[in-house]
Design a protein around this motif. Sequence first.
Motif, PDB file in Angstrom:
ATOM      1  N   ARG A  84      25.316  53.863  -5.801  1.00  0.00           N
ATOM      2  CA  ARG A  84      25.575  52.669  -5.407  1.00  0.00           C
ATOM      3  C   ARG A  84      26.842  52.081  -6.148  1.00  0.00           C
ATOM      4  O   ARG A  84      27.139  52.178  -7.139  1.00  0.00           O
ATOM      5  CB  ARG A  84      24.326  51.900  -6.020  1.00  0.00           C
ATOM      6  CG  ARG A  84      24.400  50.175  -5.690  1.00  0.00           C
ATOM      7  CD  ARG A  84      22.923  49.831  -5.994  1.00  0.00           C
ATOM      8  NE  ARG A  84      22.869  48.339  -5.670  1.00  0.00           N
ATOM      9  CZ  ARG A  84      22.813  47.303  -6.702  1.00  0.00           C
ATOM     10  NH1 ARG A  84      23.120  47.681  -7.861  1.00  0.00           N
ATOM     11  NH2 ARG A  84      22.856  46.206  -6.167  1.00  0.00           N
ATOM     12  N   SER A  93      24.108  44.768  -0.532  1.00  0.00           N
ATOM     13  CA  SER A  93      23.992  46.431  -0.177  1.00  0.00           C
ATOM     14  C   SER A  93      24.392  46.707   1.225  1.00  0.00           C
ATOM     15  O   SER A  93      24.002  46.287   2.292  1.00  0.00           O
ATOM     16  CB  SER A  93      22.492  46.650  -0.549  1.00  0.00           C
ATOM     17  OG  SER A  93      22.343  48.050  -0.092  1.00  0.00           O
ATOM     18  N   THR A 144       7.148  50.615  -6.347  1.00  0.00           N
ATOM     19  CA  THR A 144       8.577  51.246  -6.238  1.00  0.00           C
ATOM     20  C   THR A 144       9.430  51.070  -5.177  1.00  0.00           C
ATOM     21  O   THR A 144      10.575  50.641  -5.369  1.00  0.00           O
ATOM     22  CB  THR A 144       8.269  52.909  -6.314  1.00  0.00           C
ATOM     23  OG1 THR A 144       7.441  53.387  -7.515  1.00  0.00           O
ATOM     24  CG2 THR A 144       9.499  53.654  -6.341  1.00  0.00           C
ATOM     25  N   GLN A 147      10.805  47.360  -5.648  1.00  0.00           N
ATOM     26  CA  GLN A 147      11.579  47.283  -6.618  1.00  0.00           C
ATOM     27  C   GLN A 147      13.100  47.839  -6.142  1.00  0.00           C
ATOM     28  O   GLN A 147      14.282  47.324  -6.400  1.00  0.00           O
ATOM     29  CB  GLN A 147      11.456  48.202  -7.687  1.00  0.00           C
ATOM     30  CG  GLN A 147      12.290  48.107  -8.989  1.00  0.00           C
ATOM     31  CD  GLN A 147      11.827  48.930 -10.356  1.00  0.00           C
ATOM     32  OE1 GLN A 147      11.190  50.112 -10.065  1.00  0.00           O
ATOM     33  NE2 GLN A 147      12.345  48.613 -11.354  1.00  0.00           N
ATOM     34  N   LEU A 148      13.105  48.796  -5.364  1.00  0.00           N
ATOM     35  CA  LEU A 148      14.317  49.427  -4.573  1.00  0.00           C
ATOM     36  C   LEU A 148      15.032  48.465  -3.866  1.00  0.00           C
ATOM     37  O   LEU A 148      16.111  47.979  -4.037  1.00  0.00           O
ATOM     38  CB  LEU A 148      13.879  50.706  -3.930  1.00  0.00           C
ATOM     39  CG  LEU A 148      15.252  51.453  -3.413  1.00  0.00           C
ATOM     40  CD1 LEU A 148      16.022  52.040  -4.457  1.00  0.00           C
ATOM     41  CD2 LEU A 148      14.637  52.763  -2.653  1.00  0.00           C
ATOM     42  N   ARG A 151      16.466  45.614  -5.661  1.00  0.00           N
ATOM     43  CA  ARG A 151      17.824  46.160  -6.396  1.00  0.00           C
ATOM     44  C   ARG A 151      18.990  46.060  -5.354  1.00  0.00           C
ATOM     45  O   ARG A 151      19.921  45.884  -5.907  1.00  0.00           O
ATOM     46  CB  ARG A 151      17.347  47.215  -6.963  1.00  0.00           C
ATOM     47  CG  ARG A 151      18.543  47.717  -8.292  1.00  0.00           C
ATOM     48  CD  ARG A 151      18.320  49.204  -8.324  1.00  0.00           C
ATOM     49  NE  ARG A 151      18.939  50.122  -7.553  1.00  0.00           N
ATOM     50  CZ  ARG A 151      18.742  51.244  -7.740  1.00  0.00           C
ATOM     51  NH1 ARG A 151      17.999  51.943  -8.323  1.00  0.00           N
ATOM     52  NH2 ARG A 151      19.190  52.200  -6.512  1.00  0.00           N
ATOM     53  N   GLU A 152      18.638  46.135  -4.074  1.00  0.00           N
ATOM     54  CA  GLU A 152      19.776  46.171  -3.238  1.00  0.00           C
ATOM     55  C   GLU A 152      19.912  44.789  -2.575  1.00  0.00           C
ATOM     56  O   GLU A 152      20.798  44.667  -1.706  1.00  0.00           O
ATOM     57  CB  GLU A 152      19.252  47.273  -2.260  1.00  0.00           C
ATOM     58  CG  GLU A 152      19.369  48.518  -2.608  1.00  0.00           C
ATOM     59  CD  GLU A 152      20.695  49.022  -3.009  1.00  0.00           C
ATOM     60  OE1 GLU A 152      21.670  48.776  -2.267  1.00  0.00           O
ATOM     61  OE2 GLU A 152      20.678  49.472  -4.354  1.00  0.00           O
ATOM     62  N   ASP A 383      15.986  57.905  -5.931  1.00  0.00           N
ATOM     63  CA  ASP A 383      16.331  56.651  -5.389  1.00  0.00           C
ATOM     64  C   ASP A 383      17.388  56.572  -4.202  1.00  0.00           C
ATOM     65  O   ASP A 383      17.654  55.773  -3.123  1.00  0.00           O
ATOM     66  CB  ASP A 383      16.683  55.396  -6.325  1.00  0.00           C
ATOM     67  CG  ASP A 383      15.549  55.075  -7.168  1.00  0.00           C
ATOM     68  OD1 ASP A 383      14.373  55.613  -6.763  1.00  0.00           O
ATOM     69  OD2 ASP A 383      15.957  54.234  -8.130  1.00  0.00           O
ATOM     70  N   GLN A 384      18.288  57.429  -4.640  1.00  0.00           N
ATOM     71  CA  GLN A 384      19.473  57.543  -3.685  1.00  0.00           C
ATOM     72  C   GLN A 384      19.177  58.221  -2.456  1.00  0.00           C
ATOM     73  O   GLN A 384      19.775  57.729  -1.265  1.00  0.00           O
ATOM     74  CB  GLN A 384      20.635  58.342  -4.325  1.00  0.00           C
ATOM     75  CG  GLN A 384      22.022  58.421  -3.586  1.00  0.00           C
ATOM     76  CD  GLN A 384      22.717  57.236  -3.412  1.00  0.00           C
ATOM     77  OE1 GLN A 384      22.621  56.293  -4.336  1.00  0.00           O
ATOM     78  NE2 GLN A 384      23.218  56.932  -2.137  1.00  0.00           N
ATOM     79  N   LEU A 387      17.497  55.608  -0.367  1.00  0.00           N
ATOM     80  CA  LEU A 387      18.513  54.528  -0.010  1.00  0.00           C
ATOM     81  C   LEU A 387      19.190  55.116   1.358  1.00  0.00           C
ATOM     82  O   LEU A 387      19.537  54.484   2.210  1.00  0.00           O
ATOM     83  CB  LEU A 387      19.354  54.220  -1.140  1.00  0.00           C
ATOM     84  CG  LEU A 387      18.960  53.140  -1.866  1.00  0.00           C
ATOM     85  CD1 LEU A 387      19.891  53.025  -3.144  1.00  0.00           C
ATOM     86  CD2 LEU A 387      18.573  51.840  -1.484  1.00  0.00           C
TER      87      LEU A 387
END
Length: 420
Positions: A84, A93, A144, A147-148, A151-152, A383-384, A387
């Motif tokens: 990120r 994002s 989860t 939250q992801l 965050r984006e 997470d990556q 994403l």
Amino acid sequence: MAFHGSKCCHRILGKHYDVKALSTQHMKLFAPSSTPKLRRWYSSATQEENELELVSLANSSAAVPAAKIGTTQELAVPVGQRQRLNEEVLPFSAFLTDNFGRRHSYLRISLTEKCNLRCQYCMPEEGVKLTPRSQLLSTSEVLTVAQLFVREGVEKIRLTGGEPLIRPDVLDIITELRKLEGLKTIAVTTNGMNLARLLPKLKEAGLDLLNISLDTLVPAKFEFIVRRKGFHKVMEGIDKAIEMGYNPVKVNCVVMRGLNEDELLDFVALTEKRPLEVRFIEYMPFDGNKWNFKKMVSYQEMLDRIRQQWPSLEQLPLGKTDTAKTFKVPGFQGQVGFITSMSDQFCGSCNRLRITADGNLKVCLFGNTEVSLRDVLRSGASDQELLDIIGAAVGRKKKQHAGMFSISQMKNRPMILIGG
């Protein structure tokens, strides 16, 4: 993109990057002719005030070496291969920005496929085959994923179903969502059957907005449409929401010809002395709901009928990402809205993504393409990696849906298994 003089640099949000430190190959990544993924990165990085531009440094030797602000590889890698980027460089994002520049800041999460009603437009008469519980997102998986997304850049989460208020841990989920930094709004769409009982605890947990489904004001007709009793429970829930200060309380009404289009004026009259926003929704085709064109009452037809009674009905300003066209009768406390998915689509301003109860990401309500986030989560992905999959799905989102006639022929889930 132009060069002035012999010394130039990239300026990204006021920082200068030495052009000589970037190879020709890397510089090409900033050009509009790059690949679709890179164009998404480029377009999201150049939204509004955050523009990429080349500026002259002919009279300055103050260019910041690329090594001090990160490697050139970090600046130039495509969406699917990078960590990120610094928020200064990427204000929203790229994973949630599609190829048409739409920023998806609104996430709808279905908490369950189960419901205590059997609405005709939502569930086939024969019912649906429910997904085994083990294949539904657990509480920790819901949080989860949420939250992801937050965050984006997701700022609003709506909990749907089925009926979200029959999920035993709904209060725990809202309580944990409220802790997410950057999440501004938590909303719930409910049929209202359990609302009066749960609302004090829901508000305490952090619930901001309510949408309550109600398709008729006639108790006997209510039982016919939803195939269950409970009209007075729904009305009690609406009254409780008003009493507890929710304003507006949104009431969703799916309008179906031959069933409830004769109640349009009665619903509008509800807004005279109550802080309600009654939202008339055009009947939409989903598997098993026996949709046909003749059952659909268009936005324009509804509007014309209401204006015959209230000629002074005035339209309110439309927000950038609003789905409802809203109107108000002068002097009335509340207002009315129209969701015109069929007759006047609003795809160009769509900022919504949906996650089904079994963990599939749908980038369009009327699209039948889904991506399982549940399987990726359970494979131990980072997470990556999540994403990258989300970004690829968002990148495939079409400019607009196929239109009412094509949609009616497409295979799609019943509404209850999508989650609205």
